[in-house]
Design a protein around this motif. Structure first.
Motif, PDB file in Angstrom:
ATOM      1  N   LYS A  90      24.668  30.861  53.058  1.00 16.85           N
ATOM      2  CA  LYS A  90      25.745  29.896  52.821  1.00 16.85           C
ATOM      3  C   LYS A  90      25.296  28.640  52.072  1.00 16.85           C
ATOM      4  CE  LYS A  90      29.890  28.566  55.400  1.00 16.85           C
ATOM      5  NZ  LYS A  90      30.803  29.146  54.453  1.00 16.85           N
ATOM      6  N   GLU A  91      24.162  28.068  52.517  1.00 17.25           N
ATOM      7  CA  GLU A  91      23.702  26.843  51.837  1.00 17.25           C
ATOM      8  C   GLU A  91      22.730  27.120  50.699  1.00 17.25           C
ATOM      9  OE1 GLU A  91      23.069  25.854  55.668  1.00 17.25           O
ATOM     10  OE2 GLU A  91      25.254  25.742  55.502  1.00 17.25           O
ATOM     11  N   SER A  92      21.694  27.894  51.011  1.00 17.38           N
ATOM     12  CA  SER A  92      20.593  27.959  50.049  1.00 17.38           C
ATOM     13  C   SER A  92      20.806  28.991  48.940  1.00 17.38           C
ATOM     14  CB  SER A  92      19.273  28.230  50.767  1.00 17.38           C
ATOM     15  OG  SER A  92      19.345  29.449  51.461  1.00 17.38           O
ATOM     16  N   ASN A  93      21.687  29.956  49.149  1.00 14.18           N
ATOM     17  CA  ASN A  93      21.847  30.991  48.119  1.00 14.18           C
ATOM     18  C   ASN A  93      23.193  31.702  48.301  1.00 14.18           C
ATOM     19  OD1 ASN A  93      20.763  32.122  45.846  1.00 14.18           O
ATOM     20  ND2 ASN A  93      19.403  33.529  46.927  1.00 14.18           N
ATOM     21  N   PRO A  94      24.270  30.984  47.978  1.00 19.42           N
ATOM     22  CA  PRO A  94      25.596  31.470  48.389  1.00 19.42           C
ATOM     23  C   PRO A  94      26.118  32.701  47.648  1.00 19.42           C
ATOM     24  CG  PRO A  94      25.781  29.418  47.165  1.00 19.42           C
ATOM     25  CD  PRO A  94      24.313  29.664  47.344  1.00 19.42           C
ATOM     26  N   LEU A  95      26.889  33.424  48.394  1.00 26.54           N
ATOM     27  CA  LEU A  95      27.703  34.514  47.879  1.00 26.54           C
ATOM     28  C   LEU A  95      28.890  33.871  47.156  1.00 26.54           C
ATOM     29  CD1 LEU A  95      29.389  37.336  48.465  1.00 26.54           C
ATOM     30  CD2 LEU A  95      29.928  36.213  50.618  1.00 26.54           C
ATOM     31  N   GLN A  96      29.422  34.502  46.109  1.00 24.60           N
ATOM     32  CA  GLN A  96      30.614  33.961  45.432  1.00 24.60           C
ATOM     33  C   GLN A  96      31.840  34.457  46.187  1.00 24.60           C
ATOM     34  OE1 GLN A  96      30.463  34.518  41.076  1.00 24.60           O
ATOM     35  NE2 GLN A  96      28.324  35.096  41.360  1.00 24.60           N
ATOM     36  N   GLU A  97      32.093  33.764  47.279  1.00 25.63           N
ATOM     37  CA  GLU A  97      33.089  34.199  48.255  1.00 25.63           C
ATOM     38  C   GLU A  97      34.465  34.492  47.674  1.00 25.63           C
ATOM     39  OE1 GLU A  97      32.916  32.686  52.838  1.00 25.63           O
ATOM     40  OE2 GLU A  97      33.162  31.241  51.218  1.00 25.63           O
ATOM     41  N   LYS A  98      34.810  33.701  46.687  1.00 23.27           N
ATOM     42  CA  LYS A  98      36.138  33.823  46.096  1.00 23.27           C
ATOM     43  C   LYS A  98      36.302  35.160  45.359  1.00 23.27           C
ATOM     44  CE  LYS A  98      39.200  31.130  43.213  1.00 23.27           C
ATOM     45  NZ  LYS A  98      39.241  30.109  42.172  1.00 23.27           N
ATOM     46  N   TYR A  99      35.178  35.700  44.892  1.00 22.35           N
ATOM     47  CA  TYR A  99      35.264  36.875  44.018  1.00 22.35           C
ATOM     48  C   TYR A  99      34.613  38.131  44.573  1.00 22.35           C
ATOM     49  CZ  TYR A  99      36.262  33.125  40.721  1.00 22.35           C
ATOM     50  OH  TYR A  99      36.795  32.030  40.099  1.00 22.35           O
ATOM     51  N   LEU A 139      31.664  51.148  45.576  1.00 26.54           N
ATOM     52  CA  LEU A 139      30.567  50.888  46.519  1.00 26.54           C
ATOM     53  C   LEU A 139      29.712  52.136  46.705  1.00 26.54           C
ATOM     54  CD1 LEU A 139      32.479  48.766  49.218  1.00 26.54           C
ATOM     55  CD2 LEU A 139      31.002  47.953  47.371  1.00 26.54           C
ATOM     56  N   HIS A 140      30.374  53.273  46.723  1.00 22.41           N
ATOM     57  CA  HIS A 140      29.664  54.542  46.897  1.00 22.41           C
ATOM     58  C   HIS A 140      28.700  54.775  45.734  1.00 22.41           C
ATOM     59  CE1 HIS A 140      28.933  58.517  48.462  1.00 22.41           C
ATOM     60  NE2 HIS A 140      29.102  58.996  47.231  1.00 22.41           N
ATOM     61  N   GLN A 141      29.167  54.429  44.532  1.00 23.56           N
ATOM     62  CA  GLN A 141      28.312  54.570  43.341  1.00 23.56           C
ATOM     63  C   GLN A 141      27.036  53.723  43.480  1.00 23.56           C
ATOM     64  OE1 GLN A 141      28.869  56.266  40.074  1.00 23.56           O
ATOM     65  NE2 GLN A 141      26.680  55.789  40.214  1.00 23.56           N
ATOM     66  N   SER A 169      32.996  40.528  47.833  1.00 25.51           N
ATOM     67  CA  SER A 169      32.864  40.753  49.268  1.00 25.51           C
ATOM     68  C   SER A 169      31.381  40.730  49.603  1.00 25.51           C
ATOM     69  CB  SER A 169      33.477  42.106  49.638  1.00 25.51           C
ATOM     70  OG  SER A 169      32.697  43.137  49.064  1.00 25.51           O
ATOM     71  N   ALA A 170      31.073  40.547  50.879  1.00 19.93           N
ATOM     72  CA  ALA A 170      29.670  40.496  51.308  1.00 19.93           C
ATOM     73  C   ALA A 170      28.941  41.785  50.916  1.00 19.93           C
ATOM     74  CB  ALA A 170      29.599  40.276  52.816  1.00 19.93           C
ATOM     75  N   ILE A 171      29.606  42.898  51.099  1.00 21.33           N
ATOM     76  CA  ILE A 171      28.937  44.174  50.812  1.00 21.33           C
ATOM     77  C   ILE A 171      28.690  44.340  49.308  1.00 21.33           C
ATOM     78  CG2 ILE A 171      31.137  45.507  50.910  1.00 21.33           C
ATOM     79  CD1 ILE A 171      27.806  46.875  52.152  1.00 21.33           C
ATOM     80  N   GLU A 172      29.635  43.855  48.493  1.00 17.82           N
ATOM     81  CA  GLU A 172      29.427  43.929  47.037  1.00 17.82           C
ATOM     82  C   GLU A 172      28.204  43.104  46.620  1.00 17.82           C
ATOM     83  OE1 GLU A 172      33.999  44.639  45.372  1.00 17.82           O
ATOM     84  OE2 GLU A 172      33.278  42.581  45.666  1.00 17.82           O
ATOM     85  N   ALA A 173      28.157  41.860  47.110  1.00 12.22           N
ATOM     86  CA  ALA A 173      27.022  40.993  46.741  1.00 12.22           C
ATOM     87  C   ALA A 173      25.719  41.605  47.226  1.00 12.22           C
ATOM     88  CB  ALA A 173      27.215  39.608  47.337  1.00 12.22           C
ATOM     89  N   GLU A 174      25.759  42.177  48.410  1.00 10.68           N
ATOM     90  CA  GLU A 174      24.542  42.744  48.989  1.00 10.68           C
ATOM     91  C   GLU A 174      24.061  43.960  48.182  1.00 10.68           C
ATOM     92  OE1 GLU A 174      24.897  42.997  53.222  1.00 10.68           O
ATOM     93  OE2 GLU A 174      23.106  44.274  53.358  1.00 10.68           O
ATOM     94  N   LEU A 175      24.997  44.828  47.840  1.00  9.64           N
ATOM     95  CA  LEU A 175      24.599  46.037  47.097  1.00  9.64           C
ATOM     96  C   LEU A 175      24.172  45.709  45.664  1.00  9.64           C
ATOM     97  CD1 LEU A 175      27.270  48.636  48.338  1.00  9.64           C
ATOM     98  CD2 LEU A 175      24.844  48.524  48.948  1.00  9.64           C
ATOM     99  N   ILE A 176      24.883  44.789  45.025  1.00 14.81           N
ATOM    100  CA  ILE A 176      24.500  44.411  43.649  1.00 14.81           C
ATOM    101  C   ILE A 176      23.113  43.767  43.673  1.00 14.81           C
ATOM    102  CG2 ILE A 176      25.044  42.921  41.664  1.00 14.81           C
ATOM    103  CD1 ILE A 176      28.040  43.347  42.342  1.00 14.81           C
ATOM    104  N   GLY A 177      22.885  42.898  44.675  1.00 17.23           N
ATOM    105  CA  GLY A 177      21.579  42.247  44.813  1.00 17.23           C
ATOM    106  C   GLY A 177      20.467  43.270  45.023  1.00 17.23           C
TER     107      GLY A 177
END
Ligand code: PHE
Length: 495
Positions: free
Chosen positions: A219-228, A193-195, A230-238
């Motif tokens: 949640k509905e219109s543009n979901p995070l891949q919750e199973k794989y 995450l730091h990287q 974390s919220a912070i990972e999806a947010e930073l990658i995005g």
């Protein structure tokens, strides 16, 4: 050009019932597919058995492997190189062959069994298992599996059955890009995450207005891949994805501005109406969350690319479960048309020196100078359809600003009946008969007889060669052939 984006869908659904996209759900094999009648097809030196799915015509096979995207000084190659230059350190794959399996093109990417992109009305099948790739994403799994770099681009020719007009051609070029991180290479998740955070801090800001009103995922219109993820990972990658692509778009559109200014056109407009961008939520089977980037340039919002956080099951299937990251895809023709001011997509295929000699990859981009415009010869063809039933007929290019909006949307309503007529089949007849001598085919009348219920369509075929003046006789001969072909293939009754 992009497979089922939300914004495209809203535009499509605003159109009257009867337009092509509403019917895209039908992947059933239909009688009018214009396929090869031989028992095998030879493409690029390989022979493939044909079957009831075969619908790839000779006109497409003949143009296979022209490799315009790597032809020195070709505007598509110059555009590709400009995009590659925005991704230093990436590996660039430009030689992947265009015949792929249904698995590569759809299954391995998580396309639903009834996804409209699979329809024979939209895709050129060589046989039931093999097709001409419809997007560069077809190679994602194999490139991830080879695992030779964190970042890569793929540029290639892609094939879609579609309308005939100045921005649509059945073969066009896409460019794909992806960046992944192998989490197993980091000491801990925090280090990973730091990287991402450090990268984000170091990116230069795009220096123009960027509208991004939506949350990082929804949640509905543009979901995070919750199973794989974390919220912070999806947010930073995005966020990482968005900064990279914003900077790439600024590079491209600044070049387009420079070329326009150098040509002495519209020099004032830019200061009054500056470049800006916006992020729009989207949907692709192989990314989530997903977005499209639109750019405001010279008075229009242009859809530039589709992108998102890579579907983790796809990476798992590719044997790299510890990697995660982002991917994007874009159409090269429409960017090249805008950069160089090329008015007709057929020009990219021209072997005419008056076209090719205008471009030089060692020099700044210069606007295309039309060498001449030959007169148009419009001819109409009107016919009764053989029987009542759903019809896919629309005026092309009304659904999207992008060339080749093939694919439709998985969430579109499904009609219960098989279409009795699909416009793309007519387009195929026109292409097969008149080839590049046709500039545009538009449905100009769609009428149902109030008493008999019979349906009649009228199409305007605009003949115009890019290389010479067509004589009346030449246009008439081609048109008559098309009329007869419509009768023999579809059983229509000419009016
Ligand atoms: N494959 C998509 C299309 O052809 C584009 C895309 C590529 C979208 C990569 C997201 C990520 O429409």
């Amino acid at each position: 050009m992009l497979y089922h984006s939300v914004c495209q869908r809203s535009r499509v659904l605003a159109l009257p019932v009867g337009v092509r996209s509403i019917l895209r759900h039908h992947i059933v094999s239909r009688q009018y597919s214009g396929g090869a009648s031989q028992s095998s097809l030879t493409i690029g030196g390989n022979t493939y058995p044909s079957d009831s799915w075969t619908n790839a015509p000779q006109s497409i096979i003949a143009q296979y492997d022209r490799r315009l995207h790597v032809q020195p000084n070709h505007p598509l190659s110059i555009t590709r190189r400009l995009i590659e230059s925005c991704f230093p350190g990436f590996q660039h794959h430009n030689d992947l062959p265009g015949v792929v399996s249904v698995d590569q093109n759809f299954d391995s990417l998580g396309f639903a069994a009834d996804h409209p992109g699979r329809a024979r009305s939209d895709t050129y099948y060589i046989n039931k298992d093999t097709l001409f790739r419809t997007h560069t994403t077809a190679h994602e799994v194999e490139v991830f599996r080879a695992n030779t770099s964190n970042g890569y681009t793929i540029a290639a020719d892609v094939y879609r059955r579609d309308a005939v007009d100045r921005t649509h051609y059945p073969i066009f070029h896409q460019m794909e890009g992806a960046l992944t991180w192998d989490k197993s290479q980091f000491e801990s998740n925090d280090h990973f995450l730091h990287q991402l955070q450090t990268d984000l801090k170091n990116f230069k800001s795009p220096s123009i207005e960027v509208q991004d009103p939506n949350p990082p995922f929804h949640k509905e219109s543009n979901p995070l891949q919750e199973k794989y993820h974390s919220a912070i990972e999806a947010e930073l990658i995005g966020a990482h994805l968005k900064r990279n692509l914003e900077n790439m778009a600024v590079t491209l559109f600044r070049e387009a501005d420079k070329a326009l200014k150098a040509s002495g056109q519209e020099a004032v407009l830019e200061d009054k109406d500056p470049l800006k961008m916006r992020w729009v939520e989207a949907f692709f089977p192989h990314t989530s969350p997903s977005w499209e980037l639109e750019v405001w340039w010279r008075g229009d919002w242009l859809e530039v690319l589709g992108c998102g956080v890579i579907d983790q099951p796809l990476l798992i299937r590719a044997g790299v479960p510890t990697r995660m990251g982002w991917a994007f895809g874009l159409g090269l023709e429409r960017l090249a048309m805008l950069l160089f001011g090329i008015p007709d997509i057929r020009l990219f295929w021209s072997k005419d020196a008056r076209f090719l000699n205008q471009f030089d990859e060692s020099k700044p981009i210069r606007r295309f100078q039309p060498f001449s415009k030959y007169p148009a010869a419009p001819r109409d063809v009107a016919f009764w359809l053989p029987k009542a039933g759903p019809v896919v007929a629309e005026t092309p290019a009304t659904t999207s600003s992008s060339p080749s909006p093939a694919g439709g949307n998985a969430t579109e309503p499904t009609l219960s009946e098989t279409p009795t007529f699909h416009e793309n089949d007519l387009m195929e007849v026109v292409r097969g008969t008149a080839g590049d001598s046709v500039e545009d085919v538009t449905c100009i009348d769609n009428f149902t007889h109030p008493k008999t219920g019979r349906q009649s369509l009228c199409y305007r075929v605009t003949y115009r060669s890019l290389e010479k003046t067509l004589t009346n006789e030449e246009a008439n001969t081609m048109h008559e052939q098309i009329r007869q072909e419509l009768v023999s293939r579809f059983g229509v009754e000419l009016r």
